[in-house]
Design an enzyme around this catalytic site. Structure first.
Site, PDB file in Angstrom:
ATOM      1  N   ARG A   1      19.028 -42.009  -3.106  1.00 21.95           N
ATOM      2  CA  ARG A   1      20.191 -42.889  -3.298  1.00 21.95           C
ATOM      3  C   ARG A   1      20.310 -43.861  -2.130  1.00 21.95           C
ATOM      4  O   ARG A   1      20.582 -45.040  -2.311  1.00 21.95           O
ATOM      5  CB  ARG A   1      21.461 -42.045  -3.463  1.00 21.95           C
ATOM      6  CG  ARG A   1      21.506 -41.317  -4.806  1.00 21.95           C
ATOM      7  CD  ARG A   1      22.855 -40.695  -5.069  1.00 21.95           C
ATOM      8  NE  ARG A   1      23.049 -39.429  -4.393  1.00 21.95           N
ATOM      9  CZ  ARG A   1      22.822 -38.228  -4.939  1.00 21.95           C
ATOM     10  NH1 ARG A   1      22.392 -38.138  -6.181  1.00 21.95           N
ATOM     11  NH2 ARG A   1      23.031 -37.125  -4.259  1.00 21.95           N
TER      12      ARG A   1
ATOM     13  N   PHE B   1      21.173 -42.481 -16.606  1.00 20.81           N
ATOM     14  CA  PHE B   1      21.381 -41.039 -16.357  1.00 20.81           C
ATOM     15  C   PHE B   1      22.198 -40.876 -15.063  1.00 20.81           C
ATOM     16  O   PHE B   1      21.754 -40.257 -14.102  1.00 20.81           O
ATOM     17  CB  PHE B   1      20.041 -40.292 -16.272  1.00 20.81           C
ATOM     18  CG  PHE B   1      19.134 -40.528 -17.452  1.00 20.81           C
ATOM     19  CD1 PHE B   1      19.263 -39.736 -18.594  1.00 20.81           C
ATOM     20  CD2 PHE B   1      18.185 -41.526 -17.444  1.00 20.81           C
ATOM     21  CE1 PHE B   1      18.432 -39.946 -19.695  1.00 20.81           C
ATOM     22  CE2 PHE B   1      17.356 -41.743 -18.537  1.00 20.81           C
ATOM     23  CZ  PHE B   1      17.477 -40.949 -19.658  1.00 20.81           C
TER      24      PHE B   1
ATOM     25  N   ASP C   1      25.424 -42.735 -19.105  1.00 22.82           N
ATOM     26  CA  ASP C   1      25.172 -41.305 -19.254  1.00 22.82           C
ATOM     27  C   ASP C   1      25.672 -40.889 -20.636  1.00 22.82           C
ATOM     28  O   ASP C   1      26.527 -41.546 -21.229  1.00 22.82           O
ATOM     29  CB  ASP C   1      25.900 -40.494 -18.167  1.00 22.82           C
ATOM     30  CG  ASP C   1      25.260 -39.121 -17.943  1.00 22.82           C
ATOM     31  OD1 ASP C   1      24.471 -38.973 -16.993  1.00 22.82           O
ATOM     32  OD2 ASP C   1      25.550 -38.194 -18.744  1.00 22.82           O
ATOM     33  N   SER C   2      25.133 -39.783 -21.153  1.00 26.81           N
ATOM     34  CA  SER C   2      25.573 -39.304 -22.470  1.00 26.81           C
ATOM     35  C   SER C   2      26.763 -38.358 -22.357  1.00 26.81           C
ATOM     36  O   SER C   2      27.344 -37.981 -23.368  1.00 26.81           O
ATOM     37  CB  SER C   2      24.412 -38.602 -23.182  1.00 26.81           C
ATOM     38  OG  SER C   2      23.953 -37.538 -22.382  1.00 26.81           O
TER      39      SER C   2
ATOM     40  N   CYS D   1      12.330 -34.879 -12.503  1.00 24.48           N
ATOM     41  CA  CYS D   1      12.645 -33.584 -11.881  1.00 24.48           C
ATOM     42  C   CYS D   1      12.047 -32.437 -12.699  1.00 24.48           C
ATOM     43  O   CYS D   1      12.449 -31.290 -12.572  1.00 24.48           O
ATOM     44  CB  CYS D   1      14.157 -33.415 -11.708  1.00 24.48           C
ATOM     45  SG  CYS D   1      15.063 -33.487 -13.254  1.00 24.48           S
TER      46      CYS D   1
END
Ligand code: SAH
Length: 388
Positions: free
Chosen positions: A207, A222, A243-244, A331
């Site tokens: 980040r 995401f 994002d969902s 990831c």
């Protein structure tokens, strides 16, 4: 009847090669005791030290100590946990959200400890470790002076150990929501029901890295509770965070308000569909982050996951404005560094973009990836710059 675990030649070789796990098939004689800390010996009866013993698990023992003369007592746990904490000093004081123990990566198999300000969230992921719970809690309280410890013991691997899945307080009290800071960004974390133990600490350095090159119009795919977006918002003109999960985005909006940030638009959408829509509508972004969940959950889904990563990245690359910056991550433990970089190369070719590698990143200091224990590593990322 013996409380000692006797391992096969293959099991002893594995330990000697730096991997703590010995599978059931390599146990020549199982200890007669319940789950706990047991001595280990090789086929000839030579002492190999101590291990956590899990009678119900396929991973029967997890080696923790090579010295047969050592005693795994309170002082031992205090020393091992103290060494893990000392390793984190490199992180510095500008964040109070840190993984204090990364299990096998810190020579504390199946133990995860995350610190959120004055509270700890732990995961005890084996039966052998569970039996040491009181000692672990004592050592953590003494070493950190924390106000409370929450066990996020709801991970599915607990079932394979014959353990209950539960979320319980092990010491003191733990709030439902904790405010933490990360390089000046304030974040609300929900340890009881958030993803992982509440936040994605593993992307902290990434980040920072992306924020250092961010500009113009930015896209955070995401986004979870806006973690990258909040960092991007300082350097970019505007940020779209996708994002969902409505609940995660709702906290993202509260995080933005907490930071006095007004240039993030939170969008609840499927990121795969979103990139297609925006491409069609001619939208372009100067900074893009792609940080999907682990798309390969097991060996069998690697090929499908690579297709999904490829699809996402082709679209993200096409969405890049001239000279734009893309940070893309995976990831998935099951997708190694090589296949991930191959995917990036193929996606760039299919997107028709010339992309230069600015950085290849892995895990931060509080998530040690041990070279002889592949399972300790899962996160990889690439920062790319569009050449034209
Ligand atoms: N970037 C975040 C972590 C992302 S974790 C951080 O640094 O904190 C993966 C996120 O993807 C989760 O928040 C999950 O809700 C979201 N997600 C899963 N499938 C998705 C999809 N198809 N479209 C959009 N978001 C999705």
């Amino acid at each position: 009847m013996s409380e000692t675990a006797r391992v096969s030649a293959r099991g002893a070789k594995r330990i000697a090669a730096g991997h703590p796990w010995v599978f059931r098939s390599d146990i020549e004689r199982a200890p007669s005791t319940e789950a706990g800390v047991v001595p280990v010996e090789d086929q000839r009866g030579k002492g190999l030290g101590w291990a956590l013993w899990s009678p119900a698990s396929e991973i029967s023992i997890r080696h923790i100590e090579a010295d047969p003369k050592a005693r795994v007592d309170d002082a031992w746990w205090a020393a091992r946990i103290g060494a893990a904490l000392a390793r984190r000093r490199a992180i510095g004081g500008d964040t109070n959200a840190v993984r204090l123990v990364h299990a096998e990566g810190d020579r504390l198999p199946s133990l995860v400890v995350d610190r959120y300000d004055r509270w700890l969230v732990v995961q005890l992921l084996s039966a052998g470790l569970e039996s040491c719970r009181a000692a672990v809690v004592r050592a953590l309280v003494a070493a950190t002076g924390c106000e409370g410890i929450l066990a996020r013991n709801d991970a599915s691997v607990r079932t394979r150990e014959g353990l209950a899945r539960e979320v319980t307080v092990l010491a003191g009290g733990v709030p439902d929501e904790i405010e933490v800071t990360e390089a000046g960004v304030r974040l609300l974390v929900t340890p009881r029901d958030g993803q992982k133990t509440g936040a994605f600490l593993d992307q902290r350095e990434n980040r920072r890295l992306v924020a250092s090159v961010a500009r113009g119009s930015a896209l955070d795919l995401f986004s979870y509770h806006g973690s990258f977006a909040l960092h991007l918002a300082r350097a970019a003109d505007r940020v779209v965070a996708v994002d969902s999960s409505g609940a995660a985005l709702e906290r993202g909006a509260r995080n933005a308000a907490l930071n006095g940030v007004g240039n993030i638009e939170f969008v609840e959408a499927d990121a795969f569909a979103f990139v297609r829509d925006r491409l069609k509508s001619g939208e372009r972004y100067d900074t893009v982050v792609v940080d999907p969940p682990a798309l390969a959950k097991n060996r069998g889904s690697i090929a499908g996951a690579l297709r999904a990563y490829h699809d996402l990245n082709v679209h993200a690359m096409r969405l890049l404005a001239p000279n734009g910056m893309l940070f893309t991550a995976s990831c998935s433990y099951h997708v190694g560094k090589g296949p991930f970089l191959d995917m990036v190369r193929d996606a760039a070719a299919d997107a028709g973009r010339t992309l230069a590698i600015r950085a290849i990143t892995g895990q931060p200091v509080d998530h040690p990836e041990v070279v002889t224990i592949p399972e300790t590593g899962y996160l990889k990322g690439v920062l790319l710059e569009a050449i034209g």
